[in-house]
Write a protein that holds these residues in place. Structure first.
Motif, PDB file in Angstrom:
ATOM      1  N   TYR A  49       0.816  -1.221   0.000  1.00  0.00           N
ATOM      2  CA  TYR A  49       0.000   0.000   0.000  1.00  0.00           C
ATOM      3  C   TYR A  49       0.848   1.268   0.000  1.00  0.00           C
ATOM      4  N   HIS A  53      -3.310   5.388  -4.712  1.00  0.00           N
ATOM      5  CA  HIS A  53      -4.509   4.704  -5.178  1.00  0.00           C
ATOM      6  C   HIS A  53      -4.628   4.900  -6.682  1.00  0.00           C
ATOM      7  N   ARG A  60      -3.711   0.230  -7.654  1.00  0.00           N
ATOM      8  CA  ARG A  60      -2.710   1.182  -7.173  1.00  0.00           C
ATOM      9  C   ARG A  60      -1.765   1.454  -8.336  1.00  0.00           C
TER      10      ARG A  60
END
Length: 94
Positions: A49, A53, A60
């Motif tokens: 992560y 985004h 992603r």
């Protein structure tokens, strides 16, 4: 834990097309960009992560170079590379 990186057929073809185009003009630059694009998802495998985004929910994006973006999805057991785009290309609907 490091996730496995899996490239979809579409992403492989995207990369091949980009490298062929660059290689016609500069084989050395093509090798450099290819190596950078192929290496980029490895950091996402460690920190899934870390990157921004994507424009499509569930994705992603890694900006590898000002002109190239790797689009990926985080799955339970892997990072799935979905597309590789030139920044001026139309964004795909994965």
């Amino acid at each position: 834990m490091t996730l496995q990186v899996v490239w979809t057929q579409t992403a492989r073809l995207d990369l091949l097309e980009i490298i062929r185009y660059i290689a016609e003009r500069s084989p050395g630059a093509a090798r450099t960009i290819k190596n950078a694009i192929q290496a980029a998802p490895q950091s996402a495998a460690i920190a899934p992560y870390l990157y921004r985004h994507g424009r499509i929910p569930g994705t992603r994006e890694i900006v590898v170079h000002p002109n190239y973006v790797v689009i990926y999805a985080v799955e339970t057991d892997r990072i799935e590379v979905l597309n590789v785009l030139h920044a001026r290309q139309c964004y795909p609907f994965v």
